[in-house]
Motif scaffolding. Structure first.
Motif, PDB file in Angstrom:
ATOM      1  N   TYR A  93       0.826  -1.217   0.000  1.00 44.14           N
ATOM      2  CA  TYR A  93       0.000   0.000   0.000  1.00 44.14           C
ATOM      3  C   TYR A  93       0.858   1.265   0.000  1.00 44.14           C
ATOM      4  O   TYR A  93       0.476   2.271  -0.583  1.00 44.14           O
ATOM      5  N   PHE A  94       2.010   1.227   0.674  1.00 48.88           N
ATOM      6  CA  PHE A  94       2.896   2.391   0.651  1.00 48.88           C
ATOM      7  C   PHE A  94       3.483   2.618  -0.736  1.00 48.88           C
ATOM      8  O   PHE A  94       3.639   3.748  -1.179  1.00 48.88           O
ATOM      9  N   ALA A  95       3.834   1.535  -1.440  1.00 49.82           N
ATOM     10  CA  ALA A  95       4.508   1.655  -2.732  1.00 49.82           C
ATOM     11  C   ALA A  95       3.543   1.831  -3.894  1.00 49.82           C
ATOM     12  O   ALA A  95       3.958   2.265  -4.968  1.00 49.82           O
ATOM     13  N   LYS A  96       2.281   1.492  -3.703  1.00 52.11           N
ATOM     14  CA  LYS A  96       1.328   1.525  -4.808  1.00 52.11           C
ATOM     15  C   LYS A  96       1.191   2.890  -5.473  1.00 52.11           C
ATOM     16  O   LYS A  96       1.195   2.970  -6.703  1.00 52.11           O
ATOM     17  N   PRO A  97       1.123   4.009  -4.761  1.00 50.03           N
ATOM     18  CA  PRO A  97       1.008   5.294  -5.452  1.00 50.03           C
ATOM     19  C   PRO A  97       2.231   5.634  -6.302  1.00 50.03           C
ATOM     20  O   PRO A  97       2.118   6.353  -7.285  1.00 50.03           O
ATOM     21  N   PHE A  98       3.391   5.114  -5.924  1.00 49.92           N
ATOM     22  CA  PHE A  98       4.604   5.413  -6.668  1.00 49.92           C
ATOM     23  C   PHE A  98       4.820   4.435  -7.818  1.00 49.92           C
ATOM     24  O   PHE A  98       5.402   4.776  -8.832  1.00 49.92           O
ATOM     25  N   ALA A  99       4.353   3.199  -7.653  1.00 53.75           N
ATOM     26  CA  ALA A  99       4.582   2.174  -8.665  1.00 53.75           C
ATOM     27  C   ALA A  99       3.541   2.219  -9.776  1.00 53.75           C
ATOM     28  O   ALA A  99       3.842   1.978 -10.931  1.00 53.75           O
ATOM     29  N   VAL A 100       2.292   2.522  -9.434  1.00 53.79           N
ATOM     30  CA  VAL A 100       1.208   2.529 -10.420  1.00 53.79           C
ATOM     31  C   VAL A 100       0.852   3.979 -10.710  1.00 53.79           C
ATOM     32  O   VAL A 100       0.296   4.678  -9.867  1.00 53.79           O
ATOM     33  N   LYS A 101       1.193   4.432 -11.893  1.00 53.63           N
ATOM     34  CA  LYS A 101       0.892   5.816 -12.270  1.00 53.63           C
ATOM     35  C   LYS A 101      -0.548   5.895 -12.775  1.00 53.63           C
ATOM     36  O   LYS A 101      -1.102   4.932 -13.268  1.00 53.63           O
ATOM     37  N   GLY A 102      -1.134   7.054 -12.669  1.00 52.63           N
ATOM     38  CA  GLY A 102      -2.486   7.265 -13.178  1.00 52.63           C
ATOM     39  C   GLY A 102      -3.569   7.029 -12.150  1.00 52.63           C
ATOM     40  O   GLY A 102      -4.740   7.064 -12.477  1.00 52.63           O
ATOM     41  N   LEU A 103      -3.199   6.746 -10.902  1.00 55.47           N
ATOM     42  CA  LEU A 103      -4.211   6.608  -9.869  1.00 55.47           C
ATOM     43  C   LEU A 103      -4.764   7.986  -9.533  1.00 55.47           C
ATOM     44  O   LEU A 103      -4.025   8.953  -9.402  1.00 55.47           O
ATOM     45  N   THR A 104      -6.062   8.082  -9.408  1.00 56.81           N
ATOM     46  CA  THR A 104      -6.651   9.378  -9.096  1.00 56.81           C
ATOM     47  C   THR A 104      -6.518   9.643  -7.599  1.00 56.81           C
ATOM     48  O   THR A 104      -6.734   8.750  -6.788  1.00 56.81           O
ATOM     49  N   PRO A 105      -6.154  10.867  -7.209  1.00 60.84           N
ATOM     50  CA  PRO A 105      -6.044  11.169  -5.782  1.00 60.84           C
ATOM     51  C   PRO A 105      -7.427  11.248  -5.142  1.00 60.84           C
ATOM     52  O   PRO A 105      -8.408  11.570  -5.794  1.00 60.84           O
ATOM     53  N   THR A 106      -7.485  10.941  -3.858  1.00 60.38           N
ATOM     54  CA  THR A 106      -8.764  11.012  -3.157  1.00 60.38           C
ATOM     55  C   THR A 106      -9.115  12.448  -2.797  1.00 60.38           C
ATOM     56  O   THR A 106     -10.265  12.772  -2.621  1.00 60.38           O
ATOM     57  N   VAL A 107      -8.122  13.309  -2.664  1.00 57.87           N
ATOM     58  CA  VAL A 107      -8.347  14.715  -2.343  1.00 57.87           C
ATOM     59  C   VAL A 107      -7.647  15.555  -3.406  1.00 57.87           C
ATOM     60  O   VAL A 107      -6.476  15.346  -3.695  1.00 57.87           O
ATOM     61  N   LYS A 108      -8.372  16.503  -3.974  1.00 52.18           N
ATOM     62  CA  LYS A 108      -7.780  17.372  -4.983  1.00 52.18           C
ATOM     63  C   LYS A 108      -7.205  18.612  -4.321  1.00 52.18           C
ATOM     64  O   LYS A 108      -7.688  19.057  -3.280  1.00 52.18           O
ATOM     65  N   LYS A 109      -6.168  19.190  -4.921  1.00 53.11           N
ATOM     66  CA  LYS A 109      -5.540  20.373  -4.361  1.00 53.11           C
ATOM     67  C   LYS A 109      -6.513  21.547  -4.297  1.00 53.11           C
ATOM     68  O   LYS A 109      -6.456  22.346  -3.374  1.00 53.11           O
ATOM     69  N   GLU A 110      -7.407  21.638  -5.274  1.00 52.65           N
ATOM     70  CA  GLU A 110      -8.362  22.754  -5.287  1.00 52.65           C
ATOM     71  C   GLU A 110      -9.304  22.691  -4.079  1.00 52.65           C
ATOM     72  O   GLU A 110      -9.717  23.701  -3.543  1.00 52.65           O
ATOM     73  N   ASP A 111      -9.635  21.472  -3.636  1.00 55.72           N
ATOM     74  CA  ASP A 111     -10.529  21.319  -2.500  1.00 55.72           C
ATOM     75  C   ASP A 111      -9.848  21.758  -1.206  1.00 55.72           C
ATOM     76  O   ASP A 111     -10.503  22.235  -0.276  1.00 55.72           O
ATOM     77  N   LEU A 112      -8.533  21.571  -1.121  1.00 61.94           N
ATOM     78  CA  LEU A 112      -7.819  21.956   0.092  1.00 61.94           C
ATOM     79  C   LEU A 112      -7.696  23.466   0.241  1.00 61.94           C
ATOM     80  O   LEU A 112      -7.619  23.968   1.353  1.00 61.94           O
ATOM     81  N   ASN A 113      -7.667  24.203  -0.857  1.00 61.98           N
ATOM     82  CA  ASN A 113      -7.498  25.646  -0.803  1.00 61.98           C
ATOM     83  C   ASN A 113      -8.783  26.386  -0.450  1.00 61.98           C
ATOM     84  O   ASN A 113      -8.752  27.578  -0.201  1.00 61.98           O
ATOM     85  N   LYS A 114      -9.910  25.703  -0.468  1.00 60.27           N
ATOM     86  CA  LYS A 114     -11.197  26.355  -0.158  1.00 60.27           C
ATOM     87  C   LYS A 114     -11.411  26.554   1.305  1.00 60.27           C
ATOM     88  O   LYS A 114     -10.946  25.939   2.146  1.00 60.27           O
TER      89      LYS A 114
END
Length: 114
Positions: A93-114
């Motif tokens: 689970y730690f390596a999955k975001p780095f090994a598999v490209k194209g995974l959609t993030p659960t939180v978008k940067k635009e949502d954090l800035n609101k």
């Protein structure tokens, strides 16, 4: 809005007697010097959160196995194997975001800035 029953005889006791019972964590939260320490939130991807949970569970099982007496060799070995398997799942689970490209993030940067 608090709705009370109609009573034939007036009650001189406080009608606010059924306040919710305070929990232990509420007492600790009231005595914290910086309230942001209690209420602050950090966005963590779901996979990383799962990895931490599996890592803690695996480490806990290995620790429990080490405290068992030597005569319980079968239980001790099975807990060690299960703990190591959970730690391996955690590494995946730690390596999955780095090994598999194209995974959609659960939180978008635009949502954090609101």
């Amino acid at each position: 809005m608090n709705i009370n029953k109609i009573q034939a005889q007036p009650s001189f006791y406080s009608s606010n007697s059924n306040k919710p019972k305070r929990e232990f964590i509420d007492i600790i939260a009231d005595n914290v010097k910086n309230p942001r320490d209690v209420n602050d939130c950090v966005a963590v991807p779901r996979g990383i959160f799962k990895a931490y949970i599996y890592l803690m569970a695996g480490s806990g099982l290995i620790s429990i196995a080490n405290f068992l007496p030597p005569k319980w060799k079968g239980i001790k070995t099975s807990l060690n194997v299960l703990g190591c398997m959970l730690n391996i799942i955690s590494a995946v689970y730690f390596a999955k975001p780095f090994a598999v490209k194209g995974l959609t993030p659960t939180v978008k940067k635009e949502d954090l800035n609101k």
